[in-house]
Design a protein around this motif. Structure first.
Motif, PDB file in Angstrom:
ATOM      1  N   UNK B 219       0.810  -1.220   0.000  1.00 23.20           N
ATOM      2  CA  UNK B 219       0.000   0.000   0.000  1.00 23.20           C
ATOM      3  C   UNK B 219       0.844   1.271   0.000  1.00 23.20           C
ATOM      4  N   UNK B 220       2.013   1.178   0.625  1.00 16.86           N
ATOM      5  CA  UNK B 220       2.834   2.379   0.717  1.00 16.86           C
ATOM      6  C   UNK B 220       3.430   2.776  -0.633  1.00 16.86           C
ATOM      7  N   UNK B 221       3.285   1.889  -1.609  1.00 14.94           N
ATOM      8  CA  UNK B 221       3.956   2.123  -2.883  1.00 14.94           C
ATOM      9  C   UNK B 221       3.116   2.881  -3.911  1.00 14.94           C
ATOM     10  N   UNK B 222       1.907   3.244  -3.531  1.00 15.97           N
ATOM     11  CA  UNK B 222       1.101   3.981  -4.514  1.00 15.97           C
ATOM     12  C   UNK B 222       0.171   4.981  -3.836  1.00 15.97           C
ATOM     13  N   UNK B 223      -0.231   5.975  -4.599  1.00 19.44           N
ATOM     14  CA  UNK B 223      -1.231   6.937  -4.116  1.00 19.44           C
ATOM     15  C   UNK B 223      -2.211   7.258  -5.231  1.00 19.44           C
ATOM     16  N   UNK B 224      -3.141   8.092  -4.841  1.00 20.95           N
ATOM     17  CA  UNK B 224      -4.268   8.380  -5.704  1.00 20.95           C
ATOM     18  C   UNK B 224      -4.213   9.808  -6.225  1.00 20.95           C
ATOM     19  N   UNK B 225      -4.471   9.976  -7.503  1.00 21.15           N
ATOM     20  CA  UNK B 225      -4.654  11.312  -8.066  1.00 21.15           C
ATOM     21  C   UNK B 225      -6.016  11.359  -8.723  1.00 21.15           C
ATOM     22  N   UNK B 226      -6.316  12.452  -9.393  1.00 23.12           N
ATOM     23  CA  UNK B 226      -7.615  12.526 -10.086  1.00 23.12           C
ATOM     24  C   UNK B 226      -7.437  12.903 -11.557  1.00 23.12           C
ATOM     25  N   UNK B 227      -6.309  12.557 -12.107  1.00 25.53           N
ATOM     26  CA  UNK B 227      -5.926  12.818 -13.505  1.00 25.53           C
ATOM     27  C   UNK B 227      -5.352  14.228 -13.699  1.00 25.53           C
ATOM     28  N   UNK B 228      -5.710  15.183 -12.882  1.00 25.31           N
ATOM     29  CA  UNK B 228      -5.297  16.573 -13.134  1.00 25.31           C
ATOM     30  C   UNK B 228      -3.851  16.810 -12.703  1.00 25.31           C
ATOM     31  N   UNK B 229      -3.185  17.747 -13.340  1.00 23.52           N
ATOM     32  CA  UNK B 229      -1.812  18.076 -12.944  1.00 23.52           C
ATOM     33  C   UNK B 229      -1.747  18.428 -11.460  1.00 23.52           C
ATOM     34  N   UNK B 230      -2.705  19.209 -11.015  1.00 26.08           N
ATOM     35  CA  UNK B 230      -2.702  19.634  -9.617  1.00 26.08           C
ATOM     36  C   UNK B 230      -2.690  18.437  -8.670  1.00 26.08           C
ATOM     37  N   UNK B 232      -1.701  15.560  -9.321  1.00 26.34           N
ATOM     38  CA  UNK B 232      -0.462  14.810  -9.484  1.00 26.34           C
ATOM     39  C   UNK B 232       0.600  15.297  -8.516  1.00 26.34           C
ATOM     40  N   UNK B 233       0.608  16.588  -8.314  1.00 25.74           N
ATOM     41  CA  UNK B 233       1.602  17.168  -7.419  1.00 25.74           C
ATOM     42  C   UNK B 233       1.448  16.661  -5.985  1.00 25.74           C
ATOM     43  N   UNK B 234       0.255  16.773  -5.446  1.00 24.03           N
ATOM     44  CA  UNK B 234       0.057  16.351  -4.055  1.00 24.03           C
ATOM     45  C   UNK B 234       0.216  14.841  -3.923  1.00 24.03           C
ATOM     46  N   UNK B 235      -0.269  14.124  -4.922  1.00 27.87           N
ATOM     47  CA  UNK B 235      -0.126  12.671  -4.867  1.00 27.87           C
ATOM     48  C   UNK B 235       1.349  12.296  -4.830  1.00 27.87           C
ATOM     49  N   UNK B 236       2.125  12.997  -5.618  1.00 26.94           N
ATOM     50  CA  UNK B 236       3.558  12.690  -5.687  1.00 26.94           C
ATOM     51  C   UNK B 236       4.246  12.963  -4.352  1.00 26.94           C
ATOM     52  N   UNK B 237       3.959  14.101  -3.769  1.00 29.49           N
ATOM     53  CA  UNK B 237       4.606  14.463  -2.506  1.00 29.49           C
ATOM     54  C   UNK B 237       4.216  13.477  -1.399  1.00 29.49           C
ATOM     55  N   UNK B 238       2.959  13.126  -1.409  1.00 28.38           N
ATOM     56  CA  UNK B 238       2.466  12.155  -0.442  1.00 28.38           C
ATOM     57  C   UNK B 238       3.170  10.803  -0.613  1.00 28.38           C
ATOM     58  N   UNK B 239       3.262  10.410  -1.861  1.00 28.07           N
ATOM     59  CA  UNK B 239       3.885   9.120  -2.145  1.00 28.07           C
ATOM     60  C   UNK B 239       5.350   9.105  -1.718  1.00 28.07           C
ATOM     61  N   UNK B 240       6.025  10.188  -2.021  1.00 30.36           N
ATOM     62  CA  UNK B 240       7.442  10.282  -1.691  1.00 30.36           C
ATOM     63  C   UNK B 240       7.645  10.216  -0.174  1.00 30.36           C
ATOM     64  N   UNK B 241       6.696  10.789   0.543  1.00 29.49           N
ATOM     65  CA  UNK B 241       6.801  10.799   2.005  1.00 29.49           C
ATOM     66  C   UNK B 241       6.701   9.383   2.562  1.00 29.49           C
ATOM     67  N   UNK B 242       5.802   8.598   1.990  1.00 24.85           N
ATOM     68  CA  UNK B 242       5.631   7.262   2.571  1.00 24.85           C
ATOM     69  C   UNK B 242       6.474   6.201   1.875  1.00 24.85           C
ATOM     70  N   UNK B 243       7.124   6.576   0.809  1.00 18.24           N
ATOM     71  CA  UNK B 243       7.926   5.611   0.047  1.00 18.24           C
ATOM     72  C   UNK B 243       9.205   6.301  -0.405  1.00 18.24           C
TER      73      UNK B 243
END
Lengths: 342, 342
Positions: B219-230, B232-243
DNA sequence: GTGAAAGCGCTAACAC
DNA sequence: GTGTTAGCGCTTTCAC
């Protein structure tokens, strides 16, 4: 919706023990039906899950509640946003859409196209393909014969037809004035293909702003792209070569601006310190370019919506009051969105 | 195309001194007309610039040469590219298009929509709106009653209907395998909204590839976005934090990948040295991201074209041979485009 | 209020 | 080969 042989107005009439006309009256919410007959007929309609044939109604009424829409370049984001506005407003107003996409921007044989729409009894036509080269030549030849209201998007004012368009010239002026206010002294321009009316308008807006500010405009200050990111790159390099003192550039659209940003970075020009960049269109991605792009947002969705509303209103007027509305020229102002690239 | 009262088949017949039927025969290129009559009638048609009423023909023939198209999210580039493919192929095959755009992706009341198409006698329907949540619930309820062929785009295989779709799962596998081959050990994923079938498929493809390579998925290896660039940014930061050990990421679409590139740069992660990024869709801009994005190109234009071709062919078969074609599941393979982000 | 007849523009089935 | 007669499913007179 059930049987293979769909139920017709006649079936309903028979079951309700009335004539077709009465059913038709109920269908059209006429007042001259006794309320008990009305409820009975409606009940039968439900039971039979009857739905009138739009096609038979169109033939009989000589009105289809359909608009013809001509578009081009749907694979690009602009035209499809406009189409989206058209569909949503049409839906609201109860009109359906008959869609044709031109195979190429420079439409040649529009006559069969108009004929096709006409043979389908469309109530009006929205010409949403851009004005390029002489692809409006047919206007004066074919329009008089065509007794269907046509509304055009994105073209030069013309007293024969109603037009809805973004104010490209005004937007370009605003963009350029913004750069001037920032203290830039050497403002270049990368134009879209000048066969496009929009590209010419944007270039003209740039020139106008410069002249009004008392600045020179010369051939070395601009180059040509073709809207694509790829073309933006070569246009930019070419422009920089012949106009090395350039410290700002107004780019004809966001996609070309995208590769200006990229190319600048490659050659070590910092944005916005060494070079200010402003685009046109305001596509969603532009917020996420590096750096985020200053641009003129044009609301193409609204463009489509206004077009449909205007066309519908003209048609209503024509039917109800038998008034032929004077051609209008409706412009929509684009909005300057200032971001880090300027 | 000239007079207000348009010329009908009857006018032509009268002028040519024949019956309407003969004119009709000429119109439909029937063989049982003497060549001299034919030429005479044709000449008259020209003189009167007569064109048959498609609407009357539809009513009479019970066939309209029209397809209904249901789309959604035209303001996004994907759906509009598909629509572009649909329009071009339909044009080639001589079909017109009746277009409806769903106001939201999660379509609720499809019944009136189908009814509307039906009342316009469309010969077939292309359902080009994406499969989300349970928005296919109506399939089993409404389809049996609807005696019009319907073809779906982009959904899970189903033995009741014909479907044309990009192979999302396969594409995601290819993307992930590419990253594995590059020696990446910690491959994360930013998924699109999982209500979307496409998002689920892409996530599944990522998982499948990892598992097949003997790698763990958690579970720690993925996160959720909603297709939009915006997003993508938060999803990426979140993902990086937990992985934090992540050295590669397969992103559900290019737009989200765009802001992954941007965000990485901000936090000082170099691409592709510190982090490999692969997107999905292959939108034109992706070539000009910084750095240019490795992605899976899905040919949505082709998707639309195949859909129309298939639907047309099914209809022809039904009419000519009275054969009801078995539902098919047609997949189109996306293509890995390797650029500098990986 | 309701029904009968005619017509929208075309095609299909059958005659001659 | 060509014309006649019926529709396709609905709306629009105009009676009653």
């Amino acid at each position: 919706m059930t049987e293979k042989n769909k139920t017709t107005i006649y079936d309903v009439a028979k079951m309700a023990g009335v004539s077709k006309q009465t059913v038709s009256r109920v269908l059209n919410n006429r007042q001259d039906v006794s309320s008990e007959t009305r409820t009975r007929v409606k009940k039968i309609m439900d039971e039979l899950s009857y739905h009138p044939s739009a096609i038979a109604q169109s033939l009989s009424r000589q009105k289809s509640y359909l608009f013809g829409v001509v578009t081009a370049g749907l694979r690009f984001i602009g035209p499809s946003r406009t189409l989206s506005g058209i569909t949503s407003k049409a839906e609201e107003l109860g009109y359906g859409l008959l869609l044709k996409e031109l195979a190429s921007f420079s439409s040649n044989n529009v006559k069969p196209l108009l004929q096709w729409f006409k043979s389908h009894q469309v109530d009006g036509i929205i010409w949403a393909a851009p004005e390029i080269e002489d692809n409006r030549y047919w206007l004066k030849d074919l329009m008089p014969d065509l007794d269907i209201p046509v509304l055009f998007l994105t073209m030069e004012e013309n007293n024969q037809v109603t037009i809805v368009t973004t104010d490209n010239l005004g937007g370009a002026r605003v963009a350029t004035e913004h750069l001037i206010r920032q203290g830039r002294k050497h403002i270049g321009h990368i134009a879209g293909p000048l066969e496009w009316w929009e590209a010419r308008q944007r270039k003209l807006g740039w020139e106008t702003a410069l002249k009004e500010a008392g600045m020179q405009v010369s051939e070395q200050m601009w180059t040509l792209g073709n809207w694509s990111p790829k073309s933006g790159r070569s246009a930019f390099l070419e422009l920089l070569a012949k106009y090395p003192e350039m410290d700002a550039v107004f780019v004809g659209n966001d996609q070309m601006a995208l590769s200006v940003l990229l190319s600048s970075q490659e050659i070590g020009k910092r944005i916005p310190q060494d070079l200010s960049v402003v685009g046109f269109d305001g596509i969603p991605d532009s917020e996420f370019y590096c750096p985020p792009l200053t641009t003129l947002y044009q609301n193409q969705d609204e463009l489509g919506r206004v077009a449909v509303a205007e066309l519908a209103s003209q048609i209503e007027h024509k039917i109800n009051d038998n008034i032929i509305v004077e051609p209008k020229y409706i412009t929509i102002q684009p909005e300057l969105i200032i971001r880090q690239s300027s």
